[in-house]
Design an enzyme around this catalytic site. Structure first.
Site, PDB file in Angstrom:
ATOM      1  N   ASP A 198      -4.179   2.025  -2.394  1.00 19.09           N
ATOM      2  CA  ASP A 198      -4.348   0.952  -3.384  1.00 19.09           C
ATOM      3  C   ASP A 198      -5.047   1.483  -4.642  1.00 19.09           C
ATOM      4  O   ASP A 198      -5.785   2.467  -4.588  1.00 19.09           O
ATOM      5  CB  ASP A 198      -5.171  -0.175  -2.743  1.00 19.09           C
ATOM      6  CG  ASP A 198      -5.041  -1.487  -3.507  1.00 19.09           C
ATOM      7  OD1 ASP A 198      -4.146  -1.605  -4.374  1.00 19.09           O
ATOM      8  OD2 ASP A 198      -5.845  -2.396  -3.237  1.00 19.09           O
TER       9      ASP A 198
ATOM     10  N   GLU B 255       4.833  -8.483   0.874  1.00 19.91           N
ATOM     11  CA  GLU B 255       4.372  -9.388  -0.201  1.00 19.91           C
ATOM     12  C   GLU B 255       4.553  -8.770  -1.592  1.00 19.91           C
ATOM     13  O   GLU B 255       4.529  -9.479  -2.593  1.00 19.91           O
ATOM     14  CB  GLU B 255       2.894  -9.742   0.008  1.00 19.91           C
ATOM     15  CG  GLU B 255       2.616 -10.674   1.176  1.00 19.91           C
ATOM     16  CD  GLU B 255       2.796 -10.015   2.535  1.00 19.91           C
ATOM     17  OE1 GLU B 255       2.446  -8.826   2.684  1.00 19.91           O
ATOM     18  OE2 GLU B 255       3.320 -10.677   3.446  1.00 19.91           O
ATOM     19  N   ASN B 256       4.705  -7.454  -1.649  1.00 13.42           N
ATOM     20  CA  ASN B 256       4.834  -6.802  -2.966  1.00 13.42           C
ATOM     21  C   ASN B 256       6.132  -7.181  -3.688  1.00 13.42           C
ATOM     22  O   ASN B 256       6.248  -6.978  -4.903  1.00 13.42           O
ATOM     23  CB  ASN B 256       4.712  -5.277  -2.848  1.00 13.42           C
ATOM     24  CG  ASN B 256       3.300  -4.793  -2.562  1.00 13.42           C
ATOM     25  OD1 ASN B 256       3.101  -3.770  -1.930  1.00 13.42           O
ATOM     26  ND2 ASN B 256       2.290  -5.510  -3.049  1.00 13.42           N
TER      27      ASN B 256
ATOM     28  N   ARG C  26       5.768  -9.313  -6.887  1.00 16.19           N
ATOM     29  CA  ARG C  26       5.307  -8.771  -8.178  1.00 16.19           C
ATOM     30  C   ARG C  26       6.413  -8.928  -9.219  1.00 16.19           C
ATOM     31  O   ARG C  26       7.574  -9.187  -8.866  1.00 16.19           O
ATOM     32  CB  ARG C  26       4.938  -7.294  -8.013  1.00 16.19           C
ATOM     33  CG  ARG C  26       3.720  -7.123  -7.122  1.00 16.19           C
ATOM     34  CD  ARG C  26       3.206  -5.715  -7.119  1.00 16.19           C
ATOM     35  NE  ARG C  26       2.015  -5.630  -6.300  1.00 16.19           N
ATOM     36  CZ  ARG C  26       1.138  -4.646  -6.340  1.00 16.19           C
ATOM     37  NH1 ARG C  26       1.324  -3.642  -7.178  1.00 16.19           N
ATOM     38  NH2 ARG C  26       0.073  -4.650  -5.566  1.00 16.19           N
TER      39      ARG C  26
ATOM     40  N   SER D 197      -4.679  -6.686   4.282  1.00 21.67           N
ATOM     41  CA  SER D 197      -3.417  -6.901   3.548  1.00 21.67           C
ATOM     42  C   SER D 197      -2.172  -6.702   4.426  1.00 21.67           C
ATOM     43  O   SER D 197      -1.223  -6.031   4.020  1.00 21.67           O
ATOM     44  CB  SER D 197      -3.353  -5.996   2.304  1.00 21.67           C
ATOM     45  OG  SER D 197      -4.439  -6.263   1.441  1.00 21.67           O
TER      46      SER D 197
HETATM   47  C1  IPE Z   1      -1.692  -3.307  -0.198  1.00 22.66           C
HETATM   48  O1  IPE Z   1      -2.071  -3.326  -1.528  1.00 22.66           O
HETATM   49  C2  IPE Z   1      -0.270  -2.836  -0.086  1.00 22.66           C
HETATM   50  C3  IPE Z   1      -0.033  -1.444  -0.433  1.00 22.66           C
HETATM   51  C4  IPE Z   1      -0.942  -0.558  -0.736  1.00 22.66           C
HETATM   52  C5  IPE Z   1       1.337  -1.035  -0.421  1.00 22.66           C
HETATM   53  P1  IPE Z   1      -1.987  -4.665  -2.401  1.00 22.66           P
HETATM   54  O2  IPE Z   1      -2.525  -4.307  -3.734  1.00 22.66           O
HETATM   55  O3  IPE Z   1      -0.622  -5.212  -2.352  1.00 22.66           O
HETATM   56  O4  IPE Z   1      -2.947  -5.644  -1.608  1.00 22.66           O
HETATM   57  P2  IPE Z   1      -3.764  -6.914  -2.105  1.00 22.66           P
HETATM   58  O5  IPE Z   1      -2.804  -7.758  -2.890  1.00 22.66           O
HETATM   59  O6  IPE Z   1      -4.871  -6.397  -2.980  1.00 22.66           O
HETATM   60  O7  IPE Z   1      -4.271  -7.562  -0.872  1.00 22.66           O
HETATM   61  C1  IPE Z   2      -1.040   0.102  -4.820  1.00 27.05           C
HETATM   62  O1  IPE Z   2      -1.534  -0.034  -6.101  1.00 27.05           O
HETATM   63  C2  IPE Z   2       0.458   0.271  -4.819  1.00 27.05           C
HETATM   64  C3  IPE Z   2       1.193  -0.895  -4.311  1.00 27.05           C
HETATM   65  C4  IPE Z   2       0.680  -1.938  -3.788  1.00 27.05           C
HETATM   66  C5  IPE Z   2       2.629  -0.850  -4.432  1.00 27.05           C
HETATM   67  P1  IPE Z   2      -1.610  -1.422  -6.842  1.00 27.05           P
HETATM   68  O2  IPE Z   2      -0.406  -1.582  -7.685  1.00 27.05           O
HETATM   69  O3  IPE Z   2      -1.841  -2.538  -5.893  1.00 27.05           O
HETATM   70  O4  IPE Z   2      -2.887  -1.196  -7.746  1.00 27.05           O
HETATM   71  P2  IPE Z   2      -3.963  -2.296  -8.187  1.00 27.05           P
HETATM   72  O5  IPE Z   2      -4.497  -2.941  -6.949  1.00 27.05           O
HETATM   73  O6  IPE Z   2      -3.241  -3.260  -9.083  1.00 27.05           O
HETATM   74  O7  IPE Z   2      -5.005  -1.503  -8.902  1.00 27.05           O
HETATM   75 MG    MG Z   3      -3.530  -3.432  -5.186  1.00 35.47          MG
END
Ligand code: IPE
Ligand code: IPE
Ligand code: MG
Length: 260
Positions: free
Chosen positions: A31, A78-79, A82, A203
């Site tokens: 993350d 859940e991604n 985005r 998560s």
């Molecule tokens: C968890 O990170 C998923 C991955 C690293 C792929 P997120 O950034 O999606 O998690 P939340 O939204 O902070 O819980």
């Molecule tokens: C983790 O980095 C990668 C994925 C979840 C795909 P993030 O994109 O969640 O980075 P932050 O949490 O916005 O910094």
């Molecule tokens: Mg994140």
């Protein structure tokens, strides 16, 4: 540098080899790519690219410590929620990674696996992932499981559906059987779960498998999680005393500690 295991390094007499408790399976919630990019006035896509490039260097480092399984949480169920441009960029990066890295990883003896859903990814990528798994299936080096379109609840839902579809009787259902219906069938449970970028939450990651995993959270953003950070996480694990619900980690009637 080759992906020498800790055992090999010990054999070769490297004094810096870590011989204390090493986790067999490390799982990482990678993350902080977005925040890493924002701090540098870069795009979120740049952050994801930097995060993906980081996989290579830390993979070598974990392998050198003697870690046998590395699970990388790259995209959650859940991604998908985005913005479309970000989702598209993440899929494009996955495609590039499969095309550019598979052969090299294969030469280094890495075994690749995928956990999660494949059916929602473009068909070319599905094939790329299946081919990479097939190519590397006989390799004896570190196993890298890419968690892509992975969610723990989705995994459990899928497992229950398959158990019902197979006509399994309720009396036959036990924890071992459930384990066999998960994406991680055949893999040991994670010993250590690392989360970068400071959050203290799970998560939807490895909900079943994490029952007795040790957690390690660091404020470092994923693209900055380098070899030194790997050493710190492994060292922290070495200080943990795993108890599995028992008094002082001892099994009733047994004098020795379960961690030896
Ligand atoms: C968890 O990170 C998923 C991955 C690293 C792929 P997120 O950034 O999606 O998690 P939340 O939204 O902070 O819980
Ligand atoms: C983790 O980095 C990668 C994925 C979840 C795909 P993030 O994109 O969640 O980075 P932050 O949490 O916005 O910094
Ligand atoms: Mg994140």
């Amino acid at each position: 540098m080759s992906l020498a295991s800790n055992a090999e390094r010990v054999e070769k007499g490297h004094e810096d080899a870590v011989v204390s408790a090493v986790p067999t399976h490390v799982a990482i919630i990678m993350d902080g790519n977005g925040r890493w990019a924002a701090e540098r006035s870069l795009s979120r896509t740049d952050g994801h690219r930097a995060g993906t490039e980081n996989i290579r260097r830390i993979l070598k480092s974990f392998a050198a410590h003697g870690v046998r399984y590395l699970t990388l949480y790259a995209f959650s169920t859940e991604n998908w929620e985005r913005p479309m441009e970000e989702v598209n960029a993440l899929i494009e990066i996955l495609q590039e990674m499969i095309c550019e890295e598979t052969r090299q990883l294969h030469e280094e003896g890495v075994r690749l696996l995928h956990i999660g859903r494949l059916d929602r990814l473009p068909s070319g990528i599905q094939k790329g992932i299946e081919d990479a798994i097939d190519l590397t299936k006989g390799n004896a080096g570190i196993t890298v499981a890419l968690a892509y379109d992975y969610g723990g609840r989705s995994e459990l839902t899928n497992a229950i559906r398959s158990i019902v579809a197979d006509g399994v009787r309720s009396s036959q259902i036990d924890e071992q059987l459930i384990g066999k219906y998960l994406y991680t069938a055949g893999m040991p449970d994670p010993d250590l779960i690392i989360r970068t970028a400071g959050e203290m939450r799970i998560s939807n990651f490895l909900l079943w498998q994490a029952a007795y995993a040790e957690y390690y959270s660091t404020d470092v953003y994923w693209p900055d999680f380098d070899e030194t950070e790997v050493d710190k996480a492994i060292a922290a694990y070495g200080q943990r005393r795993r108890k599995y619900g028992r008094v002082d980690g001892r099994v009733e009637g047994r004098a020795d500690s379960i961690d030896g």
